[in-house]
Every structure is written in structure tokens, then in C-alpha cells.
Design a protein around this motif. Structure first.
Motif, PDB file in Angstrom:
ATOM      1  N   TYR A 147     -17.922 -40.030 -39.972  1.00 44.93           N
ATOM      2  CA  TYR A 147     -16.758 -40.668 -40.587  1.00 44.93           C
ATOM      3  C   TYR A 147     -15.950 -39.605 -41.330  1.00 44.93           C
ATOM      4  CZ  TYR A 147     -19.893 -44.528 -39.665  1.00 44.93           C
ATOM      5  OH  TYR A 147     -20.750 -45.392 -39.050  1.00 44.93           O
ATOM      6  N   PHE A 148     -14.680 -39.482 -40.955  1.00 49.40           N
ATOM      7  CA  PHE A 148     -13.804 -38.473 -41.543  1.00 49.40           C
ATOM      8  C   PHE A 148     -12.587 -39.142 -42.179  1.00 49.40           C
ATOM      9  CE2 PHE A 148     -16.366 -35.962 -38.781  1.00 49.40           C
ATOM     10  CZ  PHE A 148     -16.341 -34.665 -39.272  1.00 49.40           C
ATOM     11  N   MET A 149     -12.285 -38.723 -43.389  1.00 44.41           N
ATOM     12  CA  MET A 149     -11.056 -39.170 -44.028  1.00 44.41           C
ATOM     13  C   MET A 149      -9.878 -38.686 -43.199  1.00 44.41           C
ATOM     14  SD  MET A 149      -9.452 -40.542 -46.679  1.00 44.41           S
ATOM     15  CE  MET A 149     -10.346 -40.494 -48.237  1.00 44.41           C
ATOM     16  N   ASP A 150      -8.879 -39.543 -43.015  1.00 46.31           N
ATOM     17  CA  ASP A 150      -7.663 -39.200 -42.271  1.00 46.31           C
ATOM     18  C   ASP A 150      -6.625 -38.687 -43.260  1.00 46.31           C
ATOM     19  OD1 ASP A 150      -5.397 -39.045 -40.663  1.00 46.31           O
ATOM     20  OD2 ASP A 150      -5.911 -40.857 -39.552  1.00 46.31           O
ATOM     21  N   ALA A 151      -6.151 -37.463 -43.047  1.00 41.32           N
ATOM     22  CA  ALA A 151      -5.167 -36.872 -43.960  1.00 41.32           C
ATOM     23  C   ALA A 151      -3.830 -37.594 -43.905  1.00 41.32           C
ATOM     24  CB  ALA A 151      -4.963 -35.390 -43.636  1.00 41.32           C
ATOM     25  N   GLU A 152      -3.557 -38.302 -42.798  1.00 41.69           N
ATOM     26  CA  GLU A 152      -2.320 -39.067 -42.680  1.00 41.69           C
ATOM     27  C   GLU A 152      -2.549 -40.436 -43.314  1.00 41.69           C
ATOM     28  OE1 GLU A 152       0.335 -37.570 -41.436  1.00 41.69           O
ATOM     29  OE2 GLU A 152      -0.829 -35.791 -40.913  1.00 41.69           O
ATOM     30  N   LEU A 153      -2.280 -40.560 -44.601  1.00 38.97           N
ATOM     31  CA  LEU A 153      -2.641 -41.775 -45.331  1.00 38.97           C
ATOM     32  C   LEU A 153      -1.740 -42.954 -45.008  1.00 38.97           C
ATOM     33  CD1 LEU A 153      -3.485 -40.208 -48.813  1.00 38.97           C
ATOM     34  CD2 LEU A 153      -5.070 -40.925 -47.016  1.00 38.97           C
ATOM     35  N   ASN A 154      -0.474 -42.866 -45.376  1.00 38.96           N
ATOM     36  CA  ASN A 154       0.469 -43.966 -45.158  1.00 38.96           C
ATOM     37  C   ASN A 154       1.880 -43.408 -45.310  1.00 38.96           C
ATOM     38  OD1 ASN A 154       0.794 -43.832 -48.058  1.00 38.96           O
ATOM     39  ND2 ASN A 154      -1.086 -45.056 -48.204  1.00 38.96           N
ATOM     40  N   GLU A 155       2.853 -44.272 -45.549  1.00 32.94           N
ATOM     41  CA  GLU A 155       4.250 -43.837 -45.598  1.00 32.94           C
ATOM     42  C   GLU A 155       4.783 -43.676 -47.019  1.00 32.94           C
ATOM     43  OE1 GLU A 155       5.888 -42.909 -42.904  1.00 32.94           O
ATOM     44  OE2 GLU A 155       4.053 -43.365 -41.781  1.00 32.94           O
ATOM     45  N   THR A 156       3.925 -43.570 -47.999  1.00 36.61           N
ATOM     46  CA  THR A 156       4.384 -43.429 -49.377  1.00 36.61           C
ATOM     47  C   THR A 156       4.865 -42.002 -49.651  1.00 36.61           C
ATOM     48  OG1 THR A 156       2.219 -42.795 -50.217  1.00 36.61           O
ATOM     49  CG2 THR A 156       2.708 -45.158 -50.109  1.00 36.61           C
ATOM     50  N   LYS A 157       5.580 -41.837 -50.756  1.00 39.78           N
ATOM     51  CA  LYS A 157       6.060 -40.522 -51.150  1.00 39.78           C
ATOM     52  C   LYS A 157       4.899 -39.559 -51.373  1.00 39.78           C
ATOM     53  CE  LYS A 157       8.868 -38.131 -54.651  1.00 39.78           C
ATOM     54  NZ  LYS A 157       9.668 -38.283 -55.874  1.00 39.78           N
ATOM     55  N   PHE A 158       3.836 -40.065 -52.007  1.00 42.01           N
ATOM     56  CA  PHE A 158       2.671 -39.232 -52.269  1.00 42.01           C
ATOM     57  C   PHE A 158       2.051 -38.739 -50.959  1.00 42.01           C
ATOM     58  CE2 PHE A 158      -1.909 -38.707 -53.225  1.00 42.01           C
ATOM     59  CZ  PHE A 158      -1.809 -37.750 -54.221  1.00 42.01           C
ATOM     60  N   SER A 159       1.935 -39.629 -49.973  1.00 38.59           N
ATOM     61  CA  SER A 159       1.360 -39.248 -48.680  1.00 38.59           C
ATOM     62  C   SER A 159       2.234 -38.232 -47.960  1.00 38.59           C
ATOM     63  CB  SER A 159       1.176 -40.489 -47.805  1.00 38.59           C
ATOM     64  OG  SER A 159       0.293 -41.393 -48.416  1.00 38.59           O
ATOM     65  N   LYS A 160       3.542 -38.388 -48.059  1.00 43.22           N
ATOM     66  CA  LYS A 160       4.463 -37.435 -47.435  1.00 43.22           C
ATOM     67  C   LYS A 160       4.297 -36.044 -48.061  1.00 43.22           C
ATOM     68  CE  LYS A 160       8.214 -36.104 -45.123  1.00 43.22           C
ATOM     69  NZ  LYS A 160       8.516 -34.800 -45.724  1.00 43.22           N
ATOM     70  N   ILE A 161       4.116 -36.003 -49.370  1.00 45.91           N
ATOM     71  CA  ILE A 161       3.916 -34.728 -50.054  1.00 45.91           C
ATOM     72  C   ILE A 161       2.619 -34.065 -49.580  1.00 45.91           C
ATOM     73  CG2 ILE A 161       3.324 -33.725 -52.309  1.00 45.91           C
ATOM     74  CD1 ILE A 161       5.410 -35.600 -53.525  1.00 45.91           C
ATOM     75  N   LEU A 162       1.538 -34.857 -49.478  1.00 43.36           N
ATOM     76  CA  LEU A 162       0.271 -34.294 -49.011  1.00 43.36           C
ATOM     77  C   LEU A 162       0.404 -33.765 -47.581  1.00 43.36           C
ATOM     78  CD1 LEU A 162      -2.564 -36.639 -50.344  1.00 43.36           C
ATOM     79  CD2 LEU A 162      -1.403 -34.734 -51.455  1.00 43.36           C
TER      80      LEU A 162
END
Length: 314
Positions: A147-162
Motif C-alpha cells: 500500500y503506497f500513499m498517492d502523491a496526487e491527493l486532490n484538487e485543492t491549493k495545498f495538493s497543487k503546491i505539493l
């Protein structure tokens, strides 16, 4: 916002975006990390207790999933890999007894992690392999569901910055990337992180390799490395058309002697080299086919988890 003495404080309006194309020493790693944190906690004060929810995503890679790995080989070591005894550990990150790991995109200085790619071309590009350069190319398979965390979280500003930070080609951001990953995306429930290549665009069409249908990379934490099984690999030379020219093959053949590899060079025995190469490719395809069937038949379990992070203010 706190910042180190001598470093510029970063204050952004709603319409401004952090830029990770070129590292600004006047901001420093602490300044970038503070600015990123302020996006997640915009109203934070030194005396407040702040709570934020991240809508995380994860990927399941079932037992038998196949990945590629590339390790550049220095010219001074070519004779060793062409003629001498080579063990399984050469295809993994060096242990601390050999040397400390240098800082990477998702591993801090001295922290050992395993980098894998979903496509061989991506593995080559991620390592910066150039025509005329020697390297180890290998296939890995997972011996258990992972199980791997997906770096592409969602469409929020914070996710875009990451996303923008993780895609930076400036190595000076590696410290920032590692600190941000550890603060927000590193959970014990996951074996590591799945992230998109910074050097290959999805659906890119290469004249030799064809369409690159996946640009996913994985970075696996050290304590989960035993689940990554080496199927086999080659010492190879990158030719002028960016194809690997295989020189010597290495295959594990004794489960009781995990470090031991059987090896044959193309020059030493062409027929045996070809036979072992065909056997490795056939094994890799069969293993992948079985993993695809497991996915179709849903022969895996979704993890039961509720990841929680507690962040301490500076």
C-alpha cells in the motif's frame, strides 16, 4: 510566520503561488516549509490548536506487481560487474556499512530507500542515464500486497503546491521535499509513496520505446524492502538510440542463498546468456499476468486504516 534569521519571510496573497522551479537561498528550506504549512493552516497563531483534514488517496499493488530499477555504474567498476562475483545487494540501495545514502527526492541524507519505476524508460530517465553510460537494469516483484500513499491527493491549493514541489528539477529542493513528505504524507500504514516522474510526461511517445503509458515511480521505506523481490537483472550499456545493450545477466537461483546470483556474460557464452535472458523475461511476464488476474478477481484486501498526523509547531 517564523523564519530563520537572515532568511526572507514568505507571505502570499490568495492569488499567488509558490514557485519551485529555482531554489531561492534567501528563503531557505525553513522558509519554504513554513509557507507550505501556512497554506494548510492559514489562520494559525502561536497559541492556537490547529486541525486540518487531508483527503488522502492510496494505491494497492498486489503480490506479483512488476517494477523496474536502474542503478548507474561508474566506469571504474565496469570490470567488477563484467567479470567478478556480484551479489543481490548490488541491485539494492547501499547499506550503511558501505556508505551513507546521499539525499534524494524522497530520502533524507543517510536514509536508505528503494526507488522503483512502473516503466523501464522512466527508470532510465529518472537516473539521468545517457548514451554510452553503463548501468544495472533489473526487474522487481512484490512478494505481498503493498500500500503506497498517492502523491496526487486532490484538487485543492495545498495538493497543487505539493505536486509542483515534488516535480521540481532543482535538487536544492530535496530537503524541502523530504521535510514536507515526512510532515504530511509519511504514515506507518503505508510502505512508501507513489509519485509521477518529473522527467517523463505521461503518454510521451519515444521513437524507440513507443508510448510511455505510465510515469509512476515508487519509493519504498527501508523496513519494507524485504517484500521487494529481485527477479533478475543485467549489466547494460545505453546505446545511441537510448536502448539498453545487455552485457551480463544476473539471476537468483537458490532461495537458501538469497545473496547469491548466477551470472553469464554475452561474450562468455552467447547461447547461455540468451537462454537465461529469455527465461527471465518469461518469468517476469508470467508474474505480471498473475498479478493482473489477482486485480481482476479482487484477490486483495483494502487496508483498514485511519491515518492521523500530529504536527508540532516551531
Amino acid at each position: 510566520m517564523s523564519s530563520l534569521k537572515g532568511q526572507r519571510e514568505m507571505i502570499f496573497s490568495e492569488d499567488e503561488q509558490l514557485n519551485f522551479k529555482e531554489f531561492d537561498p534567501s528563503i531557505g528550506a525553513d522558509g519554504y516549509c513554513s509557507a507550505i504549512r501556512n497554506v494548510l493552516f492559514p489562520s494559525s497563531k502561536p497559541t492556537t490548536l490547529d486541525i486540518a483534514a487531508l483527503s488522502i488517496k492510496y494505491r494497492i499493488y498486489v503480490r506479483g506487481s512488476i517494477f523496474s530499477r536502474v542503478r548507474p555504474i561508474d566506469n571504474s567498476l565496469i570490470d567488477k560487474f563484467l567479470k567478478e562475483h556480484v551479489t543481490r545487494k548490488e541491485f539494492f540501495p547501499a547499506t550503511r556499512s558501505v556508505k551513507d545514502a546521499s539525499i534524494g527526492r524522497f530520502n533524507a541524507q543517510g536514509v536508505r530507500k528503494l526507488y522503483l519505476a512502473d516503466h523501464p524508460y522512466v527508470a532510465l530517465k529518472e537516473c539521468g542515464i545517457e548514451p554510452g553510460q553503463h548501468f544495472l537494469f533489473s526487474y522487481f516483484s512484490f512478494s505481498a500486497d503493498t500500500y503506497f500513499m498517492d502523491a496526487e491527493l486532490n484538487e485543492t491549493k495545498f495538493s497543487k503546491i505539493l505536486h509542483d514541489l515534488f516535480q521540481s528539477e532543482d535538487r536544492r529542493f530535496y530537503e524541502v521535499i523530504n521535510r514536507v513528505y515526512e510532515s504530511y504524507l509519511d504514515y506507518p500504514e503505508f510502505q512508501g509513496l507513489a509519485y509521477s516522474s518529473a522527467r517523463v510526461q505521461k503518454n510521451y511517445h519515444d521513437p524507440v520505446w513507443g508510448e510511455i503509458d505510465s510515469t509512476t515511480n515508487l519509493v519504498m521505506k527501508e523496513d519494507h524492502m524485504p517484500s521487494a523481490e529481485l527477479l533478475g537483472g543485467w549489466l547494460a550499456l545505453c546505446d545511441e538510440k537510448y536502448r539498453p545493450r545487455y552485457l551480463r545477466i544476473f539471476i537468483p537461483n537458490n532461495p537458501k542463498k538469497k545473496q547469491k546470483l548466477v551470472s553469464t556474460s554475452y561474450q562468455g557464452s552467447k547461447s547461455k546468456f540468451i537462454s537465461l535472458t529469455q527465461e527471465l523475461i518469461r518469468k517476469t511476464r508470467d508474474t505480471k499476468r498473475k498479478s493482473v488476474n489477482r486485480i481482476k478477481n479482487k484477490e486483495y484486501a483494502d487496508p483498514e486504516m485511519s491515518p492521523v498526523k500530529v504536527l508540532i509547531k516551531d
